[in-house]
Design a protein around this motif. Structure first.
Motif, short mmCIF file in Angstrom:
data_model
loop_
_atom_site.label_atom_id
_atom_site.label_comp_id
_atom_site.label_asym_id
_atom_site.label_seq_id
_atom_site.Cartn_x
_atom_site.Cartn_y
_atom_site.Cartn_z
N ARG A 15 20.14 62.16 0.83
CA ARG A 15 21.67 62.42 0.46
C ARG A 15 22.30 61.03 1.10
NH1 ARG A 15 25.93 64.63 4.34
NH2 ARG A 15 24.28 64.70 5.49
N PRO A 16 23.13 60.29 0.16
CA PRO A 16 23.87 59.33 0.55
C PRO A 16 25.01 59.75 1.57
CG PRO A 16 23.87 59.64 -1.98
CD PRO A 16 23.30 60.84 -1.35
N GLU A 17 25.50 58.72 2.41
CA GLU A 17 26.27 58.96 3.62
C GLU A 17 27.57 59.68 2.98
OE1 GLU A 17 26.98 56.21 6.58
OE2 GLU A 17 25.15 55.61 6.68
N ASP A 18 28.10 59.18 1.66
CA ASP A 18 29.33 59.69 1.26
C ASP A 18 29.41 61.02 0.41
OD1 ASP A 18 28.31 58.26 -0.88
OD2 ASP A 18 29.87 57.74 -1.58
N ALA A 19 28.45 61.53 0.24
CA ALA A 19 28.10 62.56 -0.19
C ALA A 19 27.90 64.06 0.58
CB ALA A 19 26.73 62.75 -1.13
N ALA A 20 29.14 64.79 0.59
CA ALA A 20 29.06 65.92 1.57
C ALA A 20 28.36 67.09 0.93
CB ALA A 20 30.62 66.45 1.75
N TYR A 21 28.33 67.21 -0.42
CA TYR A 21 27.62 68.25 -0.93
C TYR A 21 27.13 67.67 -2.23
CZ TYR A 21 30.17 71.40 2.12
OH TYR A 21 30.53 71.91 3.09
N PRO A 22 25.85 68.41 -2.77
CA PRO A 22 25.18 67.95 -4.03
C PRO A 22 26.15 68.28 -5.25
CG PRO A 22 24.31 69.99 -3.23
CD PRO A 22 25.25 69.74 -2.16
N VAL A 23 26.18 67.91 -6.45
CA VAL A 23 26.67 68.16 -7.57
C VAL A 23 25.80 68.87 -8.42
CG1 VAL A 23 27.60 67.18 -9.94
CG2 VAL A 23 27.54 65.53 -7.66
N TRP A 24 26.51 70.14 -8.73
CA TRP A 24 25.66 71.31 -9.35
C TRP A 24 25.49 70.83 -11.08
CZ3 TRP A 24 23.50 75.43 -7.20
CH2 TRP A 24 23.75 75.55 -5.92
#
Length: 195
Positions: free
Chosen positions: A69-78
């Protein structure tokens, strides 16, 4: 779905679809990539956000690709694996058709994800399902009640541990029974924008 095969039969790219707000498309085109932020996810979930975000937070911490997970990704993209199963279009939304490397994807069993959203146990098999139901009956509770209260910590722990059955290794045969998750979307993966 489009799969490009190598001589060894490995999948190089998969065609997937994601429905997003048009602002996401602007960010993707302007910056070259997009990651999902917590405020976007919470906004989509309205007054049920706190209930849903608990499941999403579990997914972020326990997914097989959580270490990527990149640091700026809070959640995954569905993602959907066919345009037909992608969500219906709404005002201010776009459907993005992408080609991505399948090694970047987490495959999510739709039925099991629904169980998680309902704070339910995911049984390993029929015998395990019967055993778990007998446990609930012995305490006179449901999965939701056991999960949402502080009075049944062992049952809650069992429910959360069962959620690991959500994930599968490799590319499942019946992709229509699955969602996909990816940590980021890159501009170079964009094949088409459907409005």
């Amino acid at each position: 779905m489009i799969w490009e095969m190598t001589g060894k039969g490995m999948v190089n790219t998969m065609r997937v679809w994601t429905k997003q707000h048009e602002n996401m498309l602007e960010e993707l085109l302007d910056t070259g990539r997009y990651t999902a932020k917590k405020q976007y996810a919470a906004g989509d979930l309205t007054d049920q956000a706190y209930l849903m975000l608990e499941a999403y937070d579990w997914l972020v911490k326990n997914g097989p690709q959580s270490d990527k997970r990149p640091e700026d990704a809070a959640y995954p993209v569905w993602l959907s694996f066919s345009r037909r199963t992608a969500m219906l279009m709404e005002k201010n939304m776009v459907l993005l058709e992408l080609e991505v490397d399948p090694s970047r994807l987490t495959f999510i069993d739709i039925e099991k994800w629904t169980s998680i959203l309902n704070y339910s146990y995911i049984p390993a098999n029929q015998a395990d399902m019967r055993r778990h139901r007998e446990l609930l009956n012995a305490y006179g509770v449901s999965d939701v009640k056991a999960y949402m209260t502080q009075f049944y910590p062992e049952i809650k722990r069992e429910i959360r541990e069962s959620w690991r059955r959500l994930f599968v290794e490799g590319i499942p045969e019946n992709l229509e029974a699955y969602y996909g998750n990816i940590w980021e979307v890159k501009k170079e993966w964009l094949v088409q924008v459907i409005r």
